[in-house]
Each structure stands twice: as C-alpha cells, then as structure tokens.
Design a protein around this motif. Structure first.
Motif, mmCIF file in Angstrom:
data_model
loop_
_atom_site.group_PDB
_atom_site.id
_atom_site.type_symbol
_atom_site.label_atom_id
_atom_site.label_comp_id
_atom_site.label_asym_id
_atom_site.label_seq_id
_atom_site.Cartn_x
_atom_site.Cartn_y
_atom_site.Cartn_z
ATOM 1 N N THR A 148 0.888 -1.010 0.108
ATOM 2 C CA THR A 148 0.125 -0.020 0.126
ATOM 3 C C THR A 148 0.809 1.255 0.094
ATOM 4 O OG1 THR A 148 -1.519 -1.262 1.266
ATOM 5 C CG2 THR A 148 -1.925 1.336 1.086
ATOM 6 N N LEU A 149 1.943 1.062 0.651
ATOM 7 C CA LEU A 149 2.833 2.316 0.917
ATOM 8 C C LEU A 149 3.651 2.530 -0.579
ATOM 9 C CD1 LEU A 149 4.587 1.839 4.273
ATOM 10 C CD2 LEU A 149 3.099 3.658 3.793
ATOM 11 N N GLY A 150 3.924 1.457 -1.106
ATOM 12 C CA GLY A 150 4.481 1.628 -2.442
ATOM 13 C C GLY A 150 3.689 2.199 -3.438
ATOM 14 N N GLY A 151 2.137 1.820 -3.323
ATOM 15 C CA GLY A 151 1.312 2.489 -4.495
ATOM 16 C C GLY A 151 0.902 4.044 -4.147
ATOM 17 N N LYS A 152 1.331 4.293 -3.056
ATOM 18 C CA LYS A 152 1.062 5.858 -2.734
ATOM 19 C C LYS A 152 2.563 6.666 -2.892
ATOM 20 C CE LYS A 152 -3.028 5.610 -1.433
ATOM 21 N NZ LYS A 152 -4.175 6.511 -1.991
ATOM 22 N N GLY A 153 3.636 5.928 -3.353
ATOM 23 C CA GLY A 153 4.813 6.622 -3.618
ATOM 24 C C GLY A 153 5.497 6.549 -2.584
ATOM 25 N N VAL A 154 5.519 6.090 -1.363
ATOM 26 C CA VAL A 154 6.222 6.011 -0.359
ATOM 27 C C VAL A 154 7.233 4.836 -0.356
ATOM 28 C CG1 VAL A 154 6.517 5.993 2.305
ATOM 29 C CG2 VAL A 154 4.655 6.958 1.320
ATOM 30 N N LYS A 155 8.484 4.955 -0.866
ATOM 31 C CA LYS A 155 9.472 3.756 -1.060
ATOM 32 C C LYS A 155 10.748 3.656 -0.277
ATOM 33 C CE LYS A 155 7.415 3.898 -5.756
ATOM 34 N NZ LYS A 155 7.500 3.912 -7.362
ATOM 35 N N THR A 156 11.078 4.784 0.080
ATOM 36 C CA THR A 156 12.461 4.873 0.788
ATOM 37 C C THR A 156 12.240 5.344 2.238
ATOM 38 O OG1 THR A 156 12.998 7.045 -0.042
ATOM 39 C CG2 THR A 156 13.443 5.202 -1.548
ATOM 40 N N LEU A 157 13.246 5.275 3.088
ATOM 41 C CA LEU A 157 13.199 6.023 4.308
ATOM 42 C C LEU A 157 13.085 7.397 4.353
ATOM 43 C CD1 LEU A 157 16.082 3.982 6.059
ATOM 44 C CD2 LEU A 157 13.661 3.719 6.582
ATOM 45 N N ASP A 158 13.651 7.931 3.214
ATOM 46 C CA ASP A 158 13.245 9.600 3.115
ATOM 47 C C ASP A 158 11.791 9.772 2.955
ATOM 48 O OD1 ASP A 158 16.135 10.255 3.615
ATOM 49 O OD2 ASP A 158 16.409 10.232 1.405
ATOM 50 N N ASP A 159 11.288 8.952 2.075
ATOM 51 C CA ASP A 159 9.845 9.049 1.786
ATOM 52 C C ASP A 159 9.218 8.823 2.951
ATOM 53 O OD1 ASP A 159 10.446 9.436 -1.054
ATOM 54 O OD2 ASP A 159 9.964 7.360 -1.434
ATOM 55 N N LEU A 160 9.337 8.101 3.985
ATOM 56 C CA LEU A 160 8.549 7.812 5.069
ATOM 57 C C LEU A 160 8.928 8.922 6.093
ATOM 58 C CD1 LEU A 160 6.925 5.695 6.325
ATOM 59 C CD2 LEU A 160 8.968 4.557 7.124
ATOM 60 N N GLY A 161 10.241 9.251 6.007
ATOM 61 C CA GLY A 161 10.386 10.192 7.209
ATOM 62 C C GLY A 161 9.797 11.623 6.751
ATOM 63 N N ASP A 162 9.605 11.892 5.550
ATOM 64 C CA ASP A 162 8.897 13.127 4.952
ATOM 65 C C ASP A 162 7.386 13.059 5.534
ATOM 66 O OD1 ASP A 162 10.988 14.516 4.158
ATOM 67 O OD2 ASP A 162 10.688 13.369 1.998
ATOM 68 N N LEU A 163 6.905 12.064 5.932
ATOM 69 C CA LEU A 163 5.202 12.058 6.326
ATOM 70 C C LEU A 163 5.239 12.657 7.662
ATOM 71 C CD1 LEU A 163 4.458 8.509 4.966
ATOM 72 C CD2 LEU A 163 3.936 10.511 3.849
#
Length: 504
Positions: free
Chosen positions: A451-466
C-alpha cells in the motif's frame, strides 16, 4: 500646625454606600482614602508617596508623605539617604520609612470631582469583584430572573444585583420573552472579564432539564434517584436515564409522578418538549435497548473497540426506532454515548447471509475445499485464513464431521496459503520499488508495504517526510496507534542524523 481634620460624615457616607451596594464598609473607606491620596498628590506632587488614613472610629483624616530610607538615594521624591534621615530620627534603619505629616487638603470643586470619580470607580470595582465571588460557585444552578432588555435577540437578565446574558442560541426554539418577563435558566459559565463578571445562562443545556427534575422530584433532590444521562433536542424531544439506589422505588415512575404531574411541570417549562424517561443500566446493551424506547429491539451486537452497536428491530418498528428525521436514534446515541446503527430483521438476515457466503467463498478459494467444509468453518466462527492457520489441530478436530487428519490438513493448507501470499506481496513490494530498509521497520505488514509503495512511499526518506496522520491515512487508522506511527517515522528519520554525523 494642625495635621488632621475630623470628618465624621465620611463614616456615615461609607455606611450608606456599603449598604446600598452590598459591599464591605472597609472597601468603601479604602476607596475614600485613595481619593484623598490622589488629591494630595495633585497638590504636593504626583511623584511623591502621599498616603491618607481615615480613622475608622472618629472619621479623622490624616495626610502624610512617606519617604523610604536607603543607603544612597536614587529618587529624591521617594527616597532619603540614611545619614540625613537620622538627623530627624536617630534610630531609623535602612528600609524603614520617614513619615512627615501634611496639612489637610481644602477640597476645591475640581479636586472634589476627581475624588468622587475615584470613589465611584473603586466602588464599582469592588461591586464587580463581589458579584464574581457570589456567582463563581453557582455554576450549575437554576436561577429565576427578569428580562431587563434585548440586544440583537440576546436577553440581558437581571438576577438579584447582577446582570446575566441569555444568548439567542441558548433559548428554546420559537420561544420569546419581552422586557420585564420572568425567566428561569441554568448558569453554565461565569467569567471574570475586564468589564466585570460575565454570567452566561442557558435554557437548552441538558443539565437544565436535570435540575428542573431535581426541583420537582424530592427523591432526586434527596439523592435516592440519580440522573445518569440526559440528551436533548431543545423544544422538541429529550431522553433522560435514571436509576434508583433504593430497590423499592421505581425511578421512572417517581419522575413521571401521579398522573404525570411531575413530568408535566417540566414539560410546560420547556415549551412542550416531550421527555422520554428510561431506566439506566450498567450493561451497555440493555441500556441501548432502553434508550431506543418506545421502539422494540430484537437483537443487539456490540463492537466495543469501535464504540459502535448494531441494533436489529422488527420491520414494522424501523420508523419508530429511527424517529422523525432520525431524532430517536440520535438522542439514544447521545444518551448512551454509543454510535447506533439500526437494521431490520430482514436486512440483518440478508447481510448475515452475504457475509456467510463471502467467507465461505474465501475458504473455498484459499484452501481448495468444498462448500460443506468451508461452511462448517464459518459456522464455527472462523473469519480469516490467519485464524485457521494459528489454531491447534486438536481443537479443529472437535468440530462435528472433522477428524485429526482433516484438521491437520486444513491447518497446513492455511499456513501454505499465507506463505504464498506473503511471497506474492513481497514480490509486489519489490516491483513497486519499496526498499528493504523500509520493509525492515517493525509494525509493517506485507500488505501495508504494498500500500505504501502504491502511494509513492518507497524509501526511508519518503517515510520520514510523512506526518503520523498521513501515515495512518495511508495504511488505515486501525493499523496501529498514533504513538507507534510516530515511532516508525522517527526510526525512518534516524538515517538523516546518521548521514549528518558522517559528513561532519
């Protein structure tokens, strides 16, 4: 030189003002002293420390200048060096005051007017202070007042010596009051503001109804009957839950009164608002059933985690349970503090059948079994493949028609299905570009990672930006708590600090 003047009339004036304004005589005399001080400073210098004293027995007025004794004077108007002060009082010490008597003031017209303004202002302040002290502990009381005036639909109500505000939105719909009309209302807030105490009244507050019943029903006033909850649609309908501490007293009957006399007295005060009085019960399901009266309930299904309850009623009772414009179920929900969904018996049967078919199909397709075995699993309360995979085979073998061999086979198939599903989701996660670092973070399931990948959250940086709210919105509010969401994001951001340390 005469340094005082006897003015016994000041004591008489102070007594009269104190009686008229219902404030303490001492506070009036203090206001007079401040007025004389102000006039004294106008005559001898505003920068000087001029003080006045009125003898509480004789009315003698004394005016004096106070100068503080210090080592080195920085302000000649209010301070004096100790060396000079000891010429007047040899034993005086630093920190004490040198007091010089001054001749009494002959009040001119302007000085008298200034003194009057000071006294009036201080008396008004004392009056406001007393009003706040009188009413701050009366929040929760029902008071009777008189409408003094109307301002943009809001009523200014006189209650004793104070004035209270009854806003238009705190009035029962369609009721109106004119000046000098008597009004009964509930004090729900008292605030001490710069313009004086603000007393706020309400006729729509749920507690207003409860207080009215306490006045009409002696058993409530005595504490034998307790009002547990109240929900109101002001001017239209209300529900009240009551319980009795004495098993010999019927709480509902006591509140209704002989031939409805007690409840009718409250109904008349509330402009004909219909009141349902229901027995409170510690069991939430029973309480919900009572709250939906007069509708009859066939079945109640509670979901404590979600705070929701499904109520099944006979088809002919549906409109009664919901009420006009949903009023009955809305008030019942407010009364019980549960979200209530109303279903008819036919709707509930159809939904249960659909749910049975959906779960049966899930087991047939996932485990490659026939409809009979799948149906037996659903009937026994198995809702997911995970539940079946983690069940001991010996428990499954106790199901009628099952044996240990079949039970063991079903558990193996369930485990194999989950392993295959996990592999498929992991392949999908990798295809979406979700990194292994993200997958290694605790609390994420394989489905969440996809689900995260489908929303464009693919790396630790992407996750940390949330933000935590954004993460929960993606994976679902029920996935984990806000606290865990914060922990996951902070774990993702840890790499940022590590890279900074490495650079430095």
């Amino acid at each position: 030189m005469d340094t005082s003047v006897v003015r016994p009339e000041l004591l008489f004036v102070a007594e009269a003002v104190a009686r008229e304004k219902s404030i303490d005589r001492e506070e009036v005399l203090e206001a007079m002293e401040q007025a004389i001080q102000k006039a004294g400073r106008a005559k001898y210098g505003h920068e000087k420390d001029i003080r006045a004293n009125i003898d509480r027995k004789t009315g003698e007025v004394r005016l004096s200048r106070w100068t503080q004794v210090v080592e080195h004077a920085e302000n000649e108007d209010t301070q004096i060096p100790v060396a000079i002060a000891r010429k007047f009082q040899p034993e005086i010490e630093v920190g004490e005051y040198l007091v010089d008597p001054l001749p009494p003031i002959d009040f001119g017209r302007i000085a008298a007017q200034t003194a009057k303004q000071v006294i009036v202002q201080r008396v008004r302040e004392y009056e406001r202070k007393k009003q706040y002290e009188d009413f701050k502990d009366r929040v929760g009381e029902v008071v009777n007042g008189t409408v003094k005036r109307t301002e943009y639909g809001n009523l200014m109500v006189e209650i004793g010596s104070a004035e209270a505000l009854l806003r238009r939105d705190e009035l029962i719909p369609r009721e109106s009051f004119r000046n000098s009309d008597r009004v009964r209302a509930y004090i729900y807030d008292v605030r001490n503001e710069s313009r004086g105490p603000q007393i706020f009244l309400s006729r729509t507050h749920p507690a207003f109804l409860a207080k009215l019943f306490a006045q009409e029903v002696p058993e409530i006033y005595d504490g034998i009957i307790e009002i547990k909850a109240v929900a109101r649609d002001p001017g239209s309908r209300a529900k009240m839950a009551v319980t009795s501490k004495d098993s010999s007293i019927d709480p509902v009957g006591a509140c209704v009164g002989v031939k409805g006399t007690r409840v009718q007295a409250v109904v008349q005060e509330l402009q004909g608002e219909k009141i349902d009085i229901v027995p409170w019960n510690a069991n939430p399901a029973t309480f919900v059933v009572n709250a939906l009266a007069p509708a009859e309930v066939s079945k109640v299904v509670m979901d404590e985690e979600a705070g929701r309850v499904e109520v099944v009623v006979p088809d002919e009772q549906l409109s009664l349970a919901i009420g006009r414009r949903g009023q009955n179920v809305r008030l019942a929900s407010q009364l019980t503090r549960w979200d209530i969904d109303i279903l008819t018996e036919v709707e509930e049967s159809e939904r249960r059948q659909e749910e049975f078919m959906r779960r049966t199909k899930l087991f047939v397709e996932s485990l490659d079994v026939d409809d009979v075995i799948a149906g037996l699993l659903v009937t026994e309360g198995f809702y997911t493949i995970e539940e079946l995979a983690f069940s001991p085979p010996e428990e499954l073998a106790e199901i009628e028609g099952f044996d240990e061999t079949l039970a063991g086979e079903l558990v193996q198939r369930a485990e194999a299905f989950l392993v295959k599903k996990e592999e498929e989701l992991d392949d999908k996660r990798k295809a979406l570009g979700v990194t292994d670092e993200v997958a290694a973070i605790e609390h994420f399931t394989a489905q969440m990672l996809v689900t995260l990948g489908g929303k464009g959250v693919k790396t630790l940086d992407d996750l940390g930006d949330l933000a935590s709210d954004e993460l929960l919105e993606i994976v679902g509010e029920e996935a984990f708590s806000q606290e865990i969401a914060n922990e996951i994001i902070m774990a993702a951001r840890a790499s940022w600090f590590e890279s900074e340390e490495g650079t430095s």
